[in-house]
Design a protein around this motif. Structure first.
Motif, short mmCIF file in Angstrom:
data_model
loop_
_atom_site.label_atom_id
_atom_site.label_comp_id
_atom_site.label_asym_id
_atom_site.label_seq_id
_atom_site.Cartn_x
_atom_site.Cartn_y
_atom_site.Cartn_z
N TRP A 407 0.64 -1.50 -0.30
CA TRP A 407 -0.72 -0.07 0.04
C TRP A 407 0.88 1.40 -0.03
N LEU A 408 0.44 2.05 -0.83
CA LEU A 408 0.91 4.04 -0.69
C LEU A 408 0.01 4.74 0.59
N SER A 409 -1.02 3.69 1.32
CA SER A 409 -2.20 5.11 1.69
C SER A 409 -2.63 4.10 2.98
N ASN A 410 -3.33 4.59 3.74
CA ASN A 410 -4.16 3.56 4.88
C ASN A 410 -4.35 4.84 5.56
N LEU A 411 -5.61 5.01 5.51
CA LEU A 411 -6.44 6.48 6.60
C LEU A 411 -7.29 5.00 8.33
N ASN A 412 -7.07 3.73 7.45
CA ASN A 412 -8.25 3.41 8.97
C ASN A 412 -7.22 2.92 9.57
N GLY A 413 -5.13 3.34 9.24
CA GLY A 413 -4.98 2.05 10.29
C GLY A 413 -5.31 2.52 11.67
N ASN A 414 -3.50 2.14 12.45
CA ASN A 414 -3.98 2.30 14.20
C ASN A 414 -3.66 4.03 14.44
N TYR A 415 -4.16 3.99 15.72
CA TYR A 415 -3.75 5.57 15.30
C TYR A 415 -2.82 5.65 16.93
N PHE A 416 -1.82 6.26 16.63
CA PHE A 416 -0.82 6.60 17.44
C PHE A 416 -0.18 7.95 17.99
N GLU A 417 -0.80 8.23 19.08
CA GLU A 417 -0.63 9.75 19.93
C GLU A 417 0.97 10.65 19.55
N SER A 418 1.51 9.48 19.73
CA SER A 418 2.73 10.31 19.19
C SER A 418 3.83 10.23 17.93
N GLY A 419 2.32 10.06 16.92
CA GLY A 419 3.28 10.17 15.34
C GLY A 419 4.23 9.04 15.20
N ILE A 420 4.23 8.05 16.26
CA ILE A 420 5.45 6.93 15.15
C ILE A 420 4.30 5.97 15.42
N ALA A 421 4.62 4.52 14.61
CA ALA A 421 4.02 3.47 14.71
C ALA A 421 5.48 2.91 14.15
N PRO A 422 5.67 1.94 15.27
CA PRO A 422 6.98 1.13 15.05
C PRO A 422 6.61 -0.28 14.11
N ASN A 423 5.74 -0.78 14.15
CA ASN A 423 4.85 -2.09 12.93
C ASN A 423 4.48 -1.22 12.15
N GLN A 424 5.02 -0.08 11.69
CA GLN A 424 4.58 0.06 10.65
C GLN A 424 3.04 0.10 10.46
N ARG A 425 1.93 0.52 10.97
CA ARG A 425 0.82 0.02 10.49
C ARG A 425 0.08 1.25 11.58
N GLY A 426 0.10 2.77 11.44
CA GLY A 426 -0.48 3.46 12.15
C GLY A 426 -1.31 3.89 10.18
N ILE A 427 -1.27 5.05 10.36
CA ILE A 427 -2.42 5.67 9.70
C ILE A 427 -1.21 6.25 8.35
N THR A 428 -0.92 6.15 7.59
CA THR A 428 -0.54 6.65 6.61
C THR A 428 -0.60 7.01 5.44
N TRP A 429 0.13 8.40 4.97
CA TRP A 429 -0.51 9.02 3.11
C TRP A 429 1.47 8.80 2.65
N GLY A 430 1.55 7.78 2.12
CA GLY A 430 3.05 7.84 1.95
C GLY A 430 4.09 8.40 1.00
N SER A 431 3.42 9.90 0.34
CA SER A 431 4.02 10.26 -0.64
C SER A 431 4.31 12.06 0.44
N PHE A 432 3.09 12.07 1.66
CA PHE A 432 3.53 13.25 2.59
C PHE A 432 4.85 12.97 3.52
N SER A 433 4.76 11.60 3.95
CA SER A 433 6.09 11.23 4.23
C SER A 433 7.04 11.28 4.16
N ASP A 434 7.20 11.13 2.45
CA ASP A 434 8.90 10.50 2.21
C ASP A 434 8.64 8.83 2.27
N PHE A 435 7.84 8.15 2.39
CA PHE A 435 7.28 6.92 2.07
C PHE A 435 7.50 6.18 3.58
#
Length: 452
Positions: A407-435
């Motif tokens: 996937w390149l994006s997933n807006l239904n992933g797990n929410y992390f208040e810290s903004g960091i998803a160690p298992n790469q299962r967070g809320i992502t928009w790849g092109s916005f965070s340099d993938f």
């Protein structure tokens, strides 16, 4: 006619019988006279003696008995030829009469046949006359019925004409009365004309005043319309520079799609016509959901985490072409947007396949076109095993091989208040965070509106 014909035949037969009797009687009398004359021929003295002695009857009978005597001992030989000749003459007369009778009977038969033929012709003519008479009677009956119908129509038309004449008479009387009234009020004509002129002048002044007021109102409306057009133009292009205030919503509204139940959804600025379909602002609502929950929708539409439901989204997008606006924000406050001009999905039977997103523009980068043509997956309808606590939520994932997806994006992933998803299962928009998929967004919002 037949009875009359039978009567004629009976009379004719009776006349023939009388004729035969007369012939026989005359023949008998003639023969007797000839025999008597023969007996007394050449014996005047004896004849006179017998007559003188009034013995005429006895001697005649004796002579007759002599003439017809069959005993040869008493008959005179000279008188037998006379008897035979008399019989021959009698028989000849009878035969002649019979022949004449046969001829007359044949003539009568011919005449009878002619009468029968004439009678048959008369009967045929009479039958034809009867048929003609019956046809004539039927025609007369039809004519009489037509005449009755015409009389009825004439009567109805006459009634209608009388009613029309009465109405015209009433109208004429009404006009006569009005004319009479006009003539009676002729003397007040000048006063009425003056009053009419004053009324017209008053109406003109009121009209001018109303036109001026209406013109001023139109100018005010035009100014308001220009201001609204400016606002609309501004909101149509919103997203290119997304302020922090955009992450907030203005309220919720009921949406009714023809043929589907109504549903509630949040909106951003009524004039912009953006309807929120997905909102991630906290960890209060889990997005690790079953297929039916993604189908029907879940969350808090009044400013909290919210998903509109894929059935509702499909019904809404079917009403016409829609554009999609996605707003994102990371933990350090950076914002961006991605805007697509033709967002479409399929129905549940096709697993809500992402059919189209259209042309992209924005600042967050295009991380959704990669997912076009992919089916939506969630718990219960996913070929990959989802481990508890390590779920990606529902999204349009691409499957590479067993238990692997991309996937390149997933807006239904797990929410992390810290903004960091160690298992790469967070809320992502790849092109916005340099993938870098360890970066998890702290705000994400998807909105749609009809394409203008």
């Amino acid at each position: 006619m037949r009875e009359l014909f039978k009567l004629i035949i009976v009379v004719f037969l009776l006349q023939v019988a009388d004729f035969v009797g007369i012939i026989a009687k005359n023949s008998d009398t003639s023969d007797k006279n000839r025999c008597v004359n023969h007996c007394y021929k050449g014996e005047p003295s004896t004849k006179n003696h017998i007559i003188a002695n009034n013995s005429n009857t006895i001697n005649k009978n004796s002579c007759a008995n002599y003439c017809y005597e069959d005993e040869p001992s008493t008959k005179n030989h000279t008188e037998k030829p006379l008897q035979k000749n008399a019989l021959k003459r009698i028989i000849g007369g009878i035969d002649k009469n019979n022949n004449n009778f046969k001829m007359e009977l044949g003539s009568c038969d011919v005449k009878l046949k002619e009468h029968i033929k004439k009678l048959q012709i008369c009967e045929a003519k009479f039958s034809l006359q009867n048929r003609n008479s019956m046809e004539t009677n039927m025609k007369l009956a039809n004519r009489e019925a037509q005449i009755r119908d015409l009389k009825s129509q004439i009567s109805r038309k006459s009634s209608a004409q009388n009613a029309l004449i009465n109405a015209k008479d009433d109208e004429i009387n009404k006009l006569k009365k009005e004319l009479h009234d006009l003539k009676a009020n002729k003397g007040n004509k000048s006063a009425l004309l003056n009053a009419k002129d004053e009324t017209i002048n008053t109406l003109k002044e009121n009209m001018i005043y109303m036109l001026k007021a209406k013109n001023d109102h139109i100018l005010n409306l035009r100014a308001l319309l220009d201001e609204k057009n400016k606002q609309v133009s501004k909101y149509e292009n919103e997203g290119e520079d997304v302020p922090d205030s955009v992450i907030y919503i203005d309220g919720t509204r009921r949406i009714q799609v023809p043929g589907n139940p109504s549903f509630s959804a949040p909106f951003v600025r009524p004039i912009s016509d953006w309807t929120v379909i997905l909102r991630r602002v906290s960890r209060n609502v889990s997005f690790s959901r079953h297929w039916n929950e993604y189908k029907n929708g879940f969350g808090d539409p009044n400013g909290g985490d919210f998903h509109i439901g894929l059935d509702n989204l499909y019904s809404l997008l079917r009403t016409g072409r829609h554009e999609l606006l996605i707003l994102v924000k990371d933990v350090i406050g950076s914002t961006g947007y991605a805007r697509y001009d033709n967002f479409k999905i399929d129905n549940e039977q096709a697993s809500y396949n992402l059919l189209s997103v259209g042309e992209y523009k924005g600042t967050a980068g295009d991380s959704l076109t990669f997912h076009v043509g992919l089916n939506f997956t969630a718990i219960g309808r996913d070929p990959v095993n989802r481990a508890p606590g390590n779920d990606l939520g529902g999204w349009w994932f691409k499957f590479i091989k067993k238990n692997e997806r991309a996937w390149l994006s997933n807006l239904n992933g797990n929410y992390f208040e810290s903004g960091i998803a160690p298992n790469q299962r967070g809320i992502t928009w790849g092109s916005f965070s340099d993938f870098n998929y360890k970066v998890s967004l702290t705000f994400a919002q998807m909105m749609v509106r009809p394409r203008r």
